[in-house]
Scaffold this motif. Structure first.
Motif, PDB file in Angstrom:
ATOM      1  N   ALA A 379      -3.029 -33.600  37.132  1.00 51.40           N
ATOM      2  CA  ALA A 379      -2.054 -32.780  37.422  1.00 51.40           C
ATOM      3  C   ALA A 379      -2.081 -31.299  37.037  1.00 51.40           C
ATOM      4  N   MET A 380      -2.216 -30.993  35.838  1.00 53.70           N
ATOM      5  CA  MET A 380      -2.541 -29.817  35.487  1.00 53.70           C
ATOM      6  C   MET A 380      -3.407 -29.148  35.945  1.00 53.70           C
ATOM      7  N   TYR A 381      -4.888 -29.720  36.499  1.00 53.19           N
ATOM      8  CA  TYR A 381      -5.827 -29.140  37.204  1.00 53.19           C
ATOM      9  C   TYR A 381      -5.334 -28.661  38.408  1.00 53.19           C
ATOM     10  N   GLY A 382      -4.757 -29.633  39.217  1.00 54.98           N
ATOM     11  CA  GLY A 382      -4.175 -29.416  40.588  1.00 54.98           C
ATOM     12  C   GLY A 382      -3.106 -28.206  40.688  1.00 54.98           C
ATOM     13  N   GLN A 383      -2.139 -28.228  39.562  1.00 55.82           N
ATOM     14  CA  GLN A 383      -0.992 -27.252  39.533  1.00 55.82           C
ATOM     15  C   GLN A 383      -1.770 -25.823  39.132  1.00 55.82           C
ATOM     16  N   SER A 384      -2.683 -25.874  38.267  1.00 56.58           N
ATOM     17  CA  SER A 384      -3.108 -24.708  37.982  1.00 56.58           C
ATOM     18  C   SER A 384      -3.906 -24.008  39.188  1.00 56.58           C
ATOM     19  N   MET A 385      -4.825 -24.844  40.016  1.00 61.81           N
ATOM     20  CA  MET A 385      -5.578 -24.346  41.217  1.00 61.81           C
ATOM     21  C   MET A 385      -4.594 -23.940  42.130  1.00 61.81           C
ATOM     22  N   ARG A 386      -3.207 -24.534  42.297  1.00 62.04           N
ATOM     23  CA  ARG A 386      -2.526 -23.959  43.289  1.00 62.04           C
ATOM     24  C   ARG A 386      -1.833 -22.753  43.015  1.00 62.04           C
ATOM     25  N   VAL A 387      -1.688 -22.486  41.780  1.00 64.67           N
ATOM     26  CA  VAL A 387      -0.982 -21.266  41.443  1.00 64.67           C
ATOM     27  C   VAL A 387      -2.072 -20.174  41.807  1.00 64.67           C
ATOM     28  N   LEU A 388      -3.366 -20.246  41.308  1.00 65.48           N
ATOM     29  CA  LEU A 388      -4.455 -19.458  41.600  1.00 65.48           C
ATOM     30  C   LEU A 388      -4.779 -19.209  43.023  1.00 65.48           C
ATOM     31  N   GLY A 485       8.299 -24.303  41.323  1.00 70.60           N
ATOM     32  CA  GLY A 485       8.040 -25.706  41.878  1.00 70.60           C
ATOM     33  C   GLY A 485       7.058 -26.433  40.934  1.00 70.60           C
ATOM     34  N   ILE A 486       5.990 -25.640  40.548  1.00 71.60           N
ATOM     35  CA  ILE A 486       4.986 -25.975  39.634  1.00 71.60           C
ATOM     36  C   ILE A 486       5.544 -26.412  38.292  1.00 71.60           C
ATOM     37  N   GLY A 487       6.609 -25.644  37.971  1.00 67.16           N
ATOM     38  CA  GLY A 487       7.099 -25.727  36.594  1.00 67.16           C
ATOM     39  C   GLY A 487       7.854 -27.147  36.604  1.00 67.16           C
ATOM     40  N   VAL A 488       8.641 -27.423  37.696  1.00 66.78           N
ATOM     41  CA  VAL A 488       9.541 -28.552  37.665  1.00 66.78           C
ATOM     42  C   VAL A 488       8.246 -29.886  37.980  1.00 66.78           C
ATOM     43  N   VAL A 573     -10.078 -34.078  30.881  1.00 67.79           N
ATOM     44  CA  VAL A 573      -9.484 -34.015  29.616  1.00 67.79           C
ATOM     45  C   VAL A 573      -9.338 -32.519  28.947  1.00 67.79           C
ATOM     46  N   HIS A 574     -10.234 -31.830  29.655  1.00 67.14           N
ATOM     47  CA  HIS A 574      -9.942 -30.192  29.050  1.00 67.14           C
ATOM     48  C   HIS A 574      -8.758 -29.794  29.591  1.00 67.14           C
ATOM     49  N   TRP A 575      -8.365 -30.258  30.592  1.00 62.03           N
ATOM     50  CA  TRP A 575      -7.058 -29.709  31.171  1.00 62.03           C
ATOM     51  C   TRP A 575      -5.689 -30.486  30.692  1.00 62.03           C
ATOM     52  N   GLU A 576      -5.753 -31.307  29.774  1.00 60.10           N
ATOM     53  CA  GLU A 576      -4.894 -32.052  29.412  1.00 60.10           C
ATOM     54  C   GLU A 576      -4.411 -31.467  28.026  1.00 60.10           C
TER      55      GLU A 576
END
Length: 751
Positions: A379-388, A485-488, A573-576
């Motif tokens: 989830a952290m990876y996908g959310q970071s990529m969407r913000v980018l 939205g990513i924050g929620v 694991v690096h994104w968690e």
């Protein structure tokens, strides 16, 4: 097409095999580590040829995995082509056998790296004169090896051309017919010449040295090359047969069979992760849970007996509804719905509905629904990529709109250039497809809205209830709603509880070892059936050997998916974020690597038995009975290895410590077993070095030597993670124990 990529990967692997074979004669096999306090890995010289072979073989395995993943869709398509679903399935089946033979060679790399260390543990000594004889024997085989590999590459190219895979060359029909006869006969001739030419060098080499692990390496290498050549020869003959039956004469309407349509219907209602390309899928959609129920028939319920009456059967079916609503997928879906409604609830209240529509809060709701994933890391990876992706889209919107002074013609040109450039990372890095897709959507949304306002005006643009903003305001506004939205989504990823990648890593590793126990046992069952002639006719779909092969293939496919899953878990694991102590990532990676080696060596044993079975059908030498006695002797140890893998799986899954003084089974090498079971077995002599049985025994010998090493490493690594049962320290608090408890326990063990 992925099948073309697999052919190219096989060619590169053959080149790497040639370089590896050439490097064997130049490598110093004497182990230089005389200091026991220094790790042995620091003294092991680099071996770039071996590293290249491993990388090329793994790439061939990955491309074949993608072929198998796409095959099920190709079988359901309607098209206009030469090859139909049946032909594609047969080609894929042959390519799997080619890969199995190449894995045989790659397993030799694993074994060769360990020979100095394991030989030193067994008090083996590599003398200078033995090293010179080793180099002489390998140099004698350098030229025939290169010729055989070149013939295999020509056979692959011929097959690709006949099957019209890739870009076909303009070749006259007369040349095609002549090449058809030449390709198969030339490869057969090279195989026969290779077999005949290896007899004298091997006999000379073995007559001058003892039969040990180092002396078996040239035999095993040549046996794997011959096996690969025979598999490629099967591919060449199959391609020629498609010309003979007029399949390749012209294109035809390809329709899915009725069997495939029924299979498609039922699989659409169930999970279909057996041939999943996990590596590519997980980066787009997050962590995928891998289920074992479709390959195992042991789904017993320890809390319920089998239903006996009609009411019990009805109740048993009724319980499935609770399982459905209590499944991890349903829990995750409920979590996503709650997170989405946390923002969308504003749209259903009278006082805030206008604000929700006017300020485009729906963008945040959409981003919540598409950015959540089952585990925190993915989830952290996908959310970071969407913000980018949104940020890049905002910047590109400024460029597309203002660099041409808001002129519509110039904007359209620059938007087209942006879409063109954005497809490069999408195609070049398909596993990281989220940022370019989100970037293109953002550009079209912002710039498209600005063009709409210029065309129809502000009044008509605000008729849907959304307030008008200039592009320089709307672009950061879009970024702000996405970040909100990513924050929620991030909040509800952790609340009320978090499903971590670490837990998935541990669960999948336990599942891999559990399946590995079944696969390892099936290997020995298959070997026993093949050697004793009980497998039946392989062309009969109902024969025991064919049924067991299909079941074993399903288990192998699931294990490959689990290996891909653990590779992605290690990356996620690096994104968690880590809360508390660190996750032992290196320890889990080592366990996964040892499990992969055990799986590879087990598959190699199948290939060895299969090659011996084919050779045994053409001869009635006494060594056939020797091999049968050997397989019977190995059967008992397979139960112990299966028990070890089952125990390790249960310990990793539950976190409970291993039993006290639990040890890995000691696997005696086939040469030792055969010498004990048949002291007069003549196959162990140098005179029979050219016999298929000698190659089979030598291959099994060094493969099982490395297998024993990996099993020991699996056990020690699991002990490091979960510990070992200690009846004293497990029930007595540490603060109540005396200070010298360790010395007392050590003295008690000695006594």
């Amino acid at each position: 097409m992925e099948m073309v990529a697999n052919f190219d990967a096989i060619r590169r692997t053959l080149d790497a095999q040639r370089e590896f074979a050439q490097s064997l004669s130049l490598r110093d096999w004497r182990f230089p580590n005389d200091n026991p306090d220094v790790p042995q890995q620091e003294h092991t010289p680099s071996w770039p040829e071996a590293n290249s072979l491993k990388s090329a073989t793994m790439e061939a395995a990955r491309t074949l995995g993608r072929v198998a993943s796409e095959l099920r869709y190709a079988q359901r398509e309607v098209g206009w082509d030469y090859l139909g679903p049946k032909e594609l399935s047969n080609i894929t089946r042959i390519l799997k056998k080619v890969l199995a033979s190449m894995l045989w060679m790659e397993s030799l790399v694993q074994v060769s790296r360990r020979i100095p260390r394991l030989a030193s543990e067994m008090e083996g000594i590599y003398r200078e004169e033995e090293q010179q004889k080793w180099c002489w024997a390998l140099e004698q085989r350098r030229r025939p090896t290169e010729q055989l590999i070149q013939a295999m590459k020509e056979g692959l190219e011929h097959s690709m051309h006949i099957l019209r895979l890739g870009r076909a060359r303009a070749v006259p029909q007369s040349d095609i017919e002549a090449n058809r006869v030449h390709a198969s006969s030339h490869l057969e001739e090279m195989i026969e010449r290779f077999l005949q030419g290896r007899q004298d060098p091997l006999k000379t080499w073995l007559s001058c040295t003892d039969i040990n692990q180092s002396s078996e390496v040239p035999t095993v290498m040549e046996s794997s090359l011959i096996s690969t050549a025979r598999r490629i020869l099967d591919l060449v003959k199959y391609a020629d047969s498609k010309v003979d039956d007029c399949t390749m004469n012209k294109k035809r309407l390809v329709l899915p069979t009725w069997k495939q349509m029924k299979k498609w219907f039922w699989t659409s209602l169930s999970r279909e992760d057996q041939e999943l390309d996990y590596y590519q899928y997980s980066r787009r959609s997050g962590t995928v849970k891998i289920y074992l129920g479709d390959v195992l028939q042991t789904s017993t319920d320890p809390e319920h007996l089998l239903p006996q009456s009609t009411w019990e059967r009805i109740g048993d079916n009724f319980r499935r509804g609770f399982n459905f609503f209590g499944s991890p997928e349903s829990v995750f879906g409920f979590r996503v719905a709650v997170a989405t409604m946390a923002v969308s609830l504003v749209a259903f209240l009278r006082n805030s509905q206008h604000f929700y529509i006017e300020q485009r809060l729906i963008w945040g709701s959409i981003m919540i629904a598409i950015s959540m994933a089952p585990t925190v890391g993915s989830a952290m990876y996908g959310q970071s990529m969407r913000v980018l992706g949104t940020f890049i889209g905002m910047v590109m919107s400024y460029i597309n709109w203002y660099i041409v002074d808001q002129q519509q013609a110039g904007v359209l040109v620059f938007v087209g250039i942006t879409m063109f450039l954005s497809h490069y990372p999408l195609i070049r890095f398909p596993t990281h497809s989220v940022p370019p897709i989100v970037e293109m959507v953002t550009v079209m949304l912002i710039v498209g809205y600005a063009l709409q306002v210029k065309k129809v005006g502000v009044i008509f643009s605000e008729s849907n209830g959304q307030a008008y903003h200039d592009l320089y305001i709307l672009s950061p506004y879009r970024l702000a709603t996405v970040v909100g939205g990513i924050g929620v989504a991030f909040l509800f990823t952790y609340f009320p509880s978090a499903a971590t990648v670490k837990n998935c890593f541990r669960r999948d590793l336990a599942s891999l070892l559990y399946l590995l126990a079944h696969y390892y046992r099936s290997v020995y069952t298959t070997n026993s059936l093949l050697v004793n002639g009980l497998a039946g006719d392989h062309s009969d779909n109902k024969s025991l050997g064919r049924v067991l092969e299909e079941a074993r293939t399903r288990v192998l496919a699931k294990e490959i998916v689990l290996l891909q899953a653990m590779e992605q878990h290690s990356w996620f694991v690096h994104w968690e974020p880590t809360i508390g102590g660190k996750f032992p990532r290196d320890a889990y990676n080592k366990l996964a690597e040892h499990a992969r080696n055990v799986l590879q060596f087990s598959a190699t044993l199948i290939e060895i038995a299969d090659s011996f079975h084919l050779a045994g059908q053409m001869s009635s030498q006494p060594w056939v009975e020797d091999i049968r006695r050997l397989v019977t002797s190995l059967d008992l140890k397979s139960h112990e290895v299966t028990s070890l893998l089952m125990t390790l799986s249960g310990a990793i899954k539950t976190g409970n410590p291993l039993p006290l003084y639990f040890k890995a089974p000691k696997i005696r090498l086939p040469t030792e077993l055969l010498a004990a079971a048949a002291p007069d077995a003549s196959i162990l002599s140098a005179e029979n070095s050219s016999e298929p049985a000698f190659s089979a025994i030598a291959s099994m010998d060094i493969t099982m030597m490395a297998l024993q090493d990996d099993l020991s490493q699996l056990l020690s690594g699991t002990k490091h993670l979960v510990g070992e049962l200690n009846l004293l320290t497990d029930i007595v608090p540490s603060k109540e124990l005396p200070a010298d408890v360790d010395s007392i326990l050590a003295r008690e063990k000695r006594d």
